[in-house]
Design an enzyme around this catalytic site. Structure first.
Site, PDB file in Angstrom:
ATOM      1  N   SER A  11       8.523   2.941  -5.137  1.00 50.65           N
ATOM      2  CA  SER A  11       8.627   1.698  -6.204  1.00 50.65           C
ATOM      3  C   SER A  11       9.539   1.765  -7.067  1.00 50.65           C
ATOM      4  O   SER A  11       9.694   1.142  -7.984  1.00 50.65           O
ATOM      5  CB  SER A  11       7.181   1.458  -6.920  1.00 50.65           C
ATOM      6  OG  SER A  11       7.041   2.689  -7.801  1.00 50.65           O
ATOM      7  N   GLY A  12      10.692   2.339  -6.644  1.00 51.58           N
ATOM      8  CA  GLY A  12      12.201   2.486  -7.109  1.00 51.58           C
ATOM      9  C   GLY A  12      12.894   1.290  -6.764  1.00 51.58           C
ATOM     10  O   GLY A  12      12.493   0.288  -6.233  1.00 51.58           O
ATOM     11  N   ARG A 274      30.094  16.882 -10.116  1.00 50.09           N
ATOM     12  CA  ARG A 274      28.996  17.399 -10.750  1.00 50.09           C
ATOM     13  C   ARG A 274      28.720  19.096 -10.318  1.00 50.09           C
ATOM     14  O   ARG A 274      28.306  20.041 -11.104  1.00 50.09           O
ATOM     15  CB  ARG A 274      27.662  16.865 -10.550  1.00 50.09           C
ATOM     16  CG  ARG A 274      27.819  15.243 -11.462  1.00 50.09           C
ATOM     17  CD  ARG A 274      26.424  14.424 -10.928  1.00 50.09           C
ATOM     18  NE  ARG A 274      26.342  13.313 -12.103  1.00 50.09           N
ATOM     19  CZ  ARG A 274      25.494  12.434 -12.007  1.00 50.09           C
ATOM     20  NH1 ARG A 274      24.596  12.538 -10.810  1.00 50.09           N
ATOM     21  NH2 ARG A 274      25.689  11.624 -12.675  1.00 50.09           N
ATOM     22  N   GLU A 355      16.739   7.282  -2.179  1.00 45.93           N
ATOM     23  CA  GLU A 355      16.996   8.771  -2.053  1.00 45.93           C
ATOM     24  C   GLU A 355      16.372   9.681  -1.024  1.00 45.93           C
ATOM     25  O   GLU A 355      16.950  10.446  -0.535  1.00 45.93           O
ATOM     26  CB  GLU A 355      16.696   9.487  -3.416  1.00 45.93           C
ATOM     27  CG  GLU A 355      17.271  10.763  -3.757  1.00 45.93           C
ATOM     28  CD  GLU A 355      16.872  11.654  -5.061  1.00 45.93           C
ATOM     29  OE1 GLU A 355      17.220  12.557  -5.204  1.00 45.93           O
ATOM     30  OE2 GLU A 355      16.450  10.839  -5.930  1.00 45.93           O
TER      31      GLU A 355
END
Length: 528
Positions: A11-12, A274, A355
């Site tokens: 549900s993203g 990163r 993702e």
């Protein structure tokens, strides 16, 4: 028996973008294992990257994406996404999504690591994900039903036709429900919770990847795990994310004696990619030194970063001292279920977006604020493809299913121990010895047997343990196979990139073989 035209597991932002863009006559069921606002998308602080500023260009955005991904990306898909990013933002603004604006009415743009331009659109300072998700929930299609607190434990697959036609799940009462649809979409996020230090929501345990792997989907690039450099670090525990936008606004990483630790490490200093920043902080912490974000140069910190301020204050950090203790932790998975431009997998009727998918966008390391953008882009692409299909709501009977065996259940690991071991042996710095040791530990729980087991009698907690075990094994196996360092994958015993052998190769752990990707010259200079 329930049925729909489209089932979305997760549900993203990718799931909600897909749902919103599907045809209004399609019945859609969204299944989420917790509540609809408990996701990584909702927690996203930074924003959405798009080349909309003066002097910026989608080709520069693409260049930065490829550089951060250490050229393991698919450049064609990267260019398509970065080129469409401004239009995706424009659509959201025109529909009323509340992004932060300057006094002149233009969108405010932030800077984040590995970007060469200010191009991060944000909302509520550092509450972008919350604003975007709430925006979508208020505009949910009438034919979209959201089922909360259901754990999907099995994909229904026709073994003869290699096609997916539904799911089995356990509802809030622990009862099994079967839901059927010709289109099943995995949008469950990554697997950050397999690590002891993570920024991820507690629900992000690798479910979708494990489901797809069991069903026969190709899985790629699982070794590439991004460790965010700055999680709030208090009393030996990671307490939450301190957005990269804090460094974008001028914060500096310092050691206990206030030495700027990124000086001389990378040309972009504190805004280096990163993996570079995470590895630097990791070395300081391994040597017994604490690392802090010095925020003294940021005026009105509490106003610009209300989410980070609340996080710090709730954990006893006095921001008047201008020092926030930080440590790196698991943040994003670049690998996952292998898909094409529309989210299609190698199983008919099964798709993956967000993702959980390995799309070729992120390569070996995700560029900051490309994740929400990826969800918007692929949610739209998949919707456009499904909208053209005519086989809606075709429920087939008497299908020869992929069968799972009912045997005595193998043991399951203690989750706290699994998370600690993943952080130690398959974390920021890896070695062959450590990876082999950890893989052997994982395999004592009979991972391959669990892949073939029937999960219908397991509790929801046991199902989550199994998914975490499978995901950890996939990451560890992939990290052991890749004998170089690239992006989020760092091997102390192979500390350099090896372009001659590894630039375009991906590990497919369904077929257990190396294969070349589609890229030809992905280090070529992008041209007009």
């Amino acid at each position: 028996m329930k049925s729909a035209d489209v089932i979305i597991v997760g549900s993203g932002v990718a799931a909600l973008q897909l749902s919103k863009r599907l045809r209004s006559d399609l019945n859609v069921i969204i299944i989420t294992k917790s509540n609809v606002q408990n996701s990584n998308s909702y927690k996203a602080q930074g924003g959405i990257a798009a080349a909309i500023g003066e002097g910026d260009d989608y080709r520069q955005h693409a260049d930065d994406t490829l550089e951060a991904g250490r050229f393991h990306n698919d450049p064609d898909i990267v260019i398509k996404m970065t080129k469409e990013a401004p239009a995706l933002i424009k659509e959201l603004v025109e529909e009323g999504c509340p992004f932060d604006q300057a006094s002149n009415g233009l969108l405010m743009l932030g800077m984040e690591g590995a970007h060469r331009q200010k191009r991060i659109v944000h909302g509520g300072g550092d509450a972008t994900g919350q604003r975007v998700i709430d925006f979508y929930l208020h505009r949910k299609n009438k034919k979209t039903t959201i089922i909360e607190n259901m754990t999907v434990f099995e994909l229904l697959v026709d073994k003869n036709q290699n096609s997916c036609f539904g799911v089995n799940g356990k509802n809030s009462d622990g009862q099994i429900e079967s839901i059927f649809a010709p289109h099943v979409v995995i949008a469950t996020g990554g697997c950050g919770q397999v690590y002891s230090f993570t920024s991820n929501a507690e629900t992000v345990t690798g479910d979708g990847i494990a489901l797809a792997y069991r069903a026969g989907a190709a899985i790629s690039d699982m070794e590439f795990v991004q460790f965010h450099p700055t999680l709030l670090y208090v009393d030996g525990k990671a307490q939450g994310l301190v957005s990269e936008a804090v460094r974008g606004e001028g914060a500096r990483l310092v050691s206990e004696d206030l030495t700027f630790i990124m000086d001389g490490i990378h040309p972009q200093g504190d805004l280096a990619p990163r993996h570079v920043v995470s590895q630097t902080i990791y070395q300081y912490i391994k040597n017994g030194q604490s690392v802090y974000l010095d925020i003294s140069s940021i005026k009105n910190f509490q106003t610009r970063f209300p989410t980070v301020t609340q996080l710090c204050e709730s954990n006893g950090i006095d921001l008047r001292k201008n020092l926030i203790p930080v440590a790196p932790g698991s943040h994003f998975l670049m690998g996952g279920i292998e898909t094409d431009l529309y989210g299609k997998t190698n199983i008919l009727g099964l798709y993956a977006i967000g993702e959980a998918a390995c799309t070729g966008i992120h390569g070996a390391n995700r560029l900051a604020s490309n994740s929400l953008l990826e969800g918007l882009f692929f949610g739209k692409n998949l919707a456009s493809w499904i909208n053209l299909q005519t086989n809606q709501n075709s429920i087939r009977q008497s299908i020869p299913l992929k069968s799972f065996v009912k045997e005595v259940q193998p043991p399951l690991p203690d989750i706290s121990e699994l998370k600690e071991r993943m952080m130690e042996f398959t974390g920021i710095v890896r070695t062959k010895q450590g990876l082999e040791r950890h893989k052997k530990w994982l395999e004592q729980f009979q991972v391959k047997k669990w892949l073939e087991m029937d999960y219908s009698t397991l509790t929801k907690e046991e199902i989550t343990k199994v998914f975490m075990l499978i995901s950890s094994w996939l990451i560890t196996s992939s990290a052991l196979d890749r004998t170089e360092s690239r992006g989020g994958h760092f091997r102390a015993d192979f500390p350099y990139e090896d372009d001659s052998h590894w630039l375009r190769k991906k590990i497919d752990h369904k077929r257990h073989s190396e294969k070349d990707g589609k890229n030809e010259q992905i280090k070529a200079t992008l041209t007009t």
